[in-house]
Structure formats: structure tokens, C-alpha cells
Design an enzyme around this catalytic site. Structure first.
Site, PDB file in Angstrom:
ATOM      1  N   GLN A  84       0.852  -1.211  -0.161  1.00 62.53           N
ATOM      2  CA  GLN A  84       0.079  -0.151   0.129  1.00 62.53           C
ATOM      3  C   GLN A  84       0.785   1.560  -0.043  1.00 62.53           C
ATOM      4  OE1 GLN A  84      -0.586   2.085   2.895  1.00 62.53           O
ATOM      5  NE2 GLN A  84      -2.175   3.329   2.048  1.00 62.53           N
ATOM      6  N   ASN A 125       1.658   3.575   1.893  1.00 61.51           N
ATOM      7  CA  ASN A 125       2.785   4.059   3.100  1.00 61.51           C
ATOM      8  C   ASN A 125       3.781   3.395   3.249  1.00 61.51           C
ATOM      9  OD1 ASN A 125       1.212   6.535   3.644  1.00 61.51           O
ATOM     10  ND2 ASN A 125      -0.661   5.168   4.643  1.00 61.51           N
ATOM     11  N   LYS A 126       3.705   2.190   2.480  1.00 65.77           N
ATOM     12  CA  LYS A 126       4.722   1.153   2.937  1.00 65.77           C
ATOM     13  C   LYS A 126       6.079   1.348   2.139  1.00 65.77           C
ATOM     14  CE  LYS A 126       1.498  -0.624   5.323  1.00 65.77           C
ATOM     15  NZ  LYS A 126       0.260   0.098   5.255  1.00 65.77           N
ATOM     16  N   ASN A 127       7.031   0.281   2.599  1.00 62.59           N
ATOM     17  CA  ASN A 127       8.465   0.664   2.145  1.00 62.59           C
ATOM     18  C   ASN A 127       8.524   0.501   0.727  1.00 62.59           C
ATOM     19  OD1 ASN A 127       8.994   0.761   4.881  1.00 62.59           O
ATOM     20  ND2 ASN A 127      10.277  -1.210   4.894  1.00 62.59           N
TER      21      ASN A 127
END
Length: 419
Positions: free
Chosen positions: A189, A191-193
Site C-alpha cells: 500500500q 505508505n509502505k516501504n
């Protein structure tokens, strides 16, 4: 300290560029966005799964449409249902609890320690005859005492599921997250790394479990070599979730995976330089990270003396210009961290249901959980850390001057707020 906005805190998205465009364009021009067949399949999702296993040492990987769906697949793959309980920490994400509830099982909360992950001591104390699985959550990019948790689960014959949504690329003792338990789940998603907008990966080592995961992420059945559903395999006649990853998302995730080491290295280096710059300030605590080398670095957690101080600290950091584009706060009190805390999830506290009959709380086999408490006070250490900590997002493209400014701002605020 600053008037210039810091970069957006979206780690992988900051690195999207020509590599992503080229792979996505290949799928578009081939007119084949479905992973199993099409006019000219580009096999992006297949390649993503193969390279994921090669990068982290997993035996099997299945790309899915979201980590939320991946957690539900994990529950079904392990045959978790009514009469079972799944132990999970009070600091998590709502999707973790939702997966347990949708399976028909009961979530049981376990306290956390200053690693902001599950406390092994409280975990061992709470494992009981109804415990079917433990869901460990690698919050904010860094594993906690995962090897100890895995040893407890093995000793007590309980399945371990790893929520690695915020920790792609993380490790503990040189071992990649997702390899300590039966199943690991990652998120892509925004917001992820790394990101494909939405998407995720489910990993496991056991071939039979992998077959169930493949069927469950699809329509409940295996597929033949031509990508057609095979309803004749009696080992895979299930009820699927229909959460296959598209080739477009696979192309984006594949390009991002190839950049993940650089993304994580950049965040880790910035975060640990900030930590070092704050290490001598009396009264300012920092999250315990058992394996610093395995931290991916997207967040810095500070511990203050009480809730009022934590709120003042976060507000003062923001007023010093440590903010993203449009003044977006990058440092917030954990009280404002929403659905990451068990007592902030109304549907859990109130035991609400998607169905009229109150399932799973009303199921006769779940009567053992009538006394379980999900309101404030259920987890003393978790509640304490929730009240008096603040979290700072660490951008993946911070310049050296950006890091210097963050350190100076945090030191200035700490002197004022903690005096």
C-alpha cells in the site's frame, strides 16, 4: 528551524520513476493485465514472486491484492475458525483484528514492551487450550523479539503468523521477516516501504500450505499450466477470496522490489543518525530495537515522561517546521495514531459484527471469550506507551541537511519541553 517542506513520507512512492514506467507500459502495450492468461502475458506477477523468494529466502510467495486480504487468507489457510483464539499485540493495525474476526475466531490481546511489539512474557502467560495461532506484528519497520516469540510458538504447538506489512526488507539476526512463522504477509500500500498503490505478498515454506494459499487467493481452486481453473484437485476445493494481483500492480511492485535495498538503507541511515543525535538528552527515551541492522527505518519513536509532554513535544516539533508538503505533520503524539492502537478501534471495543446475529462473538463455540476485555486498561504497558510516546516519519529521500535540521529541531524542542 525550517521553512522548506520535507519530502513526503511515502517510502516507495518517492522512488517511482522510469523503471516503473517501463514495466507498466509493457503490460499496457501487451494488452494483458490479467496474470494467468491474455493476448501476450508479460508474467510480471510470476517474476515478482520468483524474485521475492530469491531476495529473502522464502520457499513460496503468492502476490495478492492487499495485505488485508492476505491476513484473511492466512487464517483460512491454517483452518482457523469458531472455537479458536488468535493472540495478537495491542499495538497493531485494524486489519490484523479484522482478519481474526472475519474468520469466526476470537482475538485475544497481548501486551507489548518497549520494542513496541508483542511481549514474549505476556504471550507465554496467555497461550491457552483455545489458542490456535499467534499473530506477531513488525510495527514501524522493525522486528521485535520475533525469534523468542517463534520459539514459544514452536514449544507450545501454536502456529505463528507474521504481519510484515510495515517491514518489507527487515530482518532479525540476519533472517528475513516472514521466515520465522508458518505464514508471513507483506503490504505494498502507498505508505509502505515499497508500493504498487495496493497489493501485498503472502509467503510460506510448506508446499501443501502454499497450495491452499494459491487456491484461497483465487477462486478456491488450483489452476492448470494454461491458467485455467482445475476443479478436479480434491485438495483444493475451497472458497476463494478473489484477490489476485493484476499484472499492472505486479509490474509496479517488481520495479519497486528491485529498489527496496536502497530505499531501506536510506531510511535506516537517516533514522539511526537521528537516534545518535538524540542519545544524550536526559528524559528523552527511544524505542528499543533488538536488531538495529534489521531495521528498515521508516519511523522514529520517542518516549516522554507523560501524555501532556508527548503532545507538547509533537506539536513543538511541527512548529519548528519539521513538516511535509502543505504543512503535513510528520511528528504526532501516539494518542493521534488512530487505528494502530487496540483501544482506538470502536468495532473491537464494542464487539460489533458484520452480521445481524453478532458473529463471531455470539457463536456458541466462542463463549469461552465472554470475559475478554478490549477497552482501555486491558494492557497496562501498551496503554502507558500509547499515552507518552510520539512518532516521527522518516522520509526515504532525506538529504543530509534535512537530517541535520531534524536533529537540531528535536534537540531544541527536547530542551524546552523536558526542562
Amino acid at each position: 528551524m525550517r521553512t522548506l517542506a520535507l519530502p513526503h513520507e511515502f517510502p516507495g512512492a518517492n522512488w517511482i520513476g522510469e523503471e516503473e514506467r517501463v514495466l507498466v507500459e509493457r503490460v499496457v502495450m501487451a494488452r494483458s493485465p490479467f496474470r494467468f492468461y491474455g493476448e501476450n502475458p508479460q508474467r510480471m506477477v510470476d517474476t515478482l514472486e520468483r524474485e521475492w523468494c530469491a531476495s529473502f529466502g522464502h520457499g513460496h510467495a503468492v502476490a495478492v491484492a492487499s495485505a488485508t486480504s492476505g491476513l484473511s487468507i492466512a487464517m483460512s489457510a491454517l483452518r482457523i475458525g469458531p472455537g479458536d483464539e488468535v493472540l495478537l499485540p495491542g499495538y497493531l493495525w485494524i486489519s490484523c483484528v479484522a482478519a481474526v474476526v472475519r474468520s469466526g475466531a476470537i482475538p485475544r490481546l497481548v501486551d507489548i514492551d518497549d520494542s513496541f511489539t508483542i511481549d514474549p512474557v505476556d504471550l507465554e502467560r496467555k497461550i491457552g487450550p483455545r489458542t490456535r495461532a499467534v499473530l506477531v506484528v513488525h510495527m514501524n519497520g522493525a522486528p521485535g523479539h520475533v525469534a523468542e516469540v517463534a520459539a514459544i510458538c514452536e514449544r507450545r504447538s501454536v502456529a505463528l503468523i507474521e504481519d510484515c506489512a510495515q517491514a518489507a526488507g527487515a530482518s532479525s539476526g540476519g533472517r528475513a521477516v516472514g521466515r520465522f512463522g508458518a505464514i508471513g504477509v507483506f503490504s505494498f500500500q502507498l505508505n509502505k516501504n515499497i508500493t504498487s498503490g495496493e497489493g501485498g505478498m503472502v509467503v510460506c515454506e510448506d508446499p501443501a500450505l502454499h497450495r491452499r494459499i494459491v487456491a484461497l487467493h483465487d477462486l478456491g481452486y488450483a489452476r492448470d499450466v494454461n491458467g485455467r481453473l482445475d476443479t478436479g484437485d480434491e485438495s483444493c476445493q475451497l472458497w476463494g477470496y478473489g484477490v489476485r494481483m493484476s499484472e499492472l500492480a505486479g509490474a509496479l511492485a517488481l520495479a519497486q522490489l528491485r529498489k527496496l535495498p536502497r530505499i531501506a538503507d536510506a531510511m535506516r541511515a537517516a533514522k539511526w543518525r537521528i537516534r545518535e543525535g538524540l542519545s544524550d538528552i536526559p528524559g528523552l527515551g527511544l524505542r528499543t530495537i533488538p536488531c538495529p541492522a534489521g531495521d528498515t527505518g521508516p519511523f522514529l519513536i520517542t518516549l516522554l515522561r507523560d501524555e501532556e509532554t508527548a503532545r507538547r513535544f509533537a506539536a513543538a516539533v511541527h512548529s519548528e517546521g519539521i513538516a511535509g508538503p502543505g504543512g503535513r505533520p510528520l511528528c504526532v503524539s501516539m494518542r493521534d495514531w488512530g487505528l494502530h492502537w487496540y483501544s482506538n478501534i470502536p468495532s473491537l471495543v464494542r464487539r460489533t459484527s458484520n452480521s445481524r446475529d453478532g458473529f463471531p462473538w455470539s457463536h456458541p463455540q466462542n463463549s469461552f471469550a465472554a470475559g475478554y476485555d478490549y477497552d482501555v486498561g486491558a494492557l497496562p504497558s501498551c496503554d502507558d506507551l500509547h499515552a507518552r510516546s510520539a512518532i516521527l516519519s522518516i522520509g526515504s529521500t532525506l538529504a543530509e541537511q534535512d537530517v541535520d535540521d531534524i536533529i537540531l529541531a528535536l534537540r531544541k524542542v527536547a530542551r524546552l519541553v523536558l526542562s
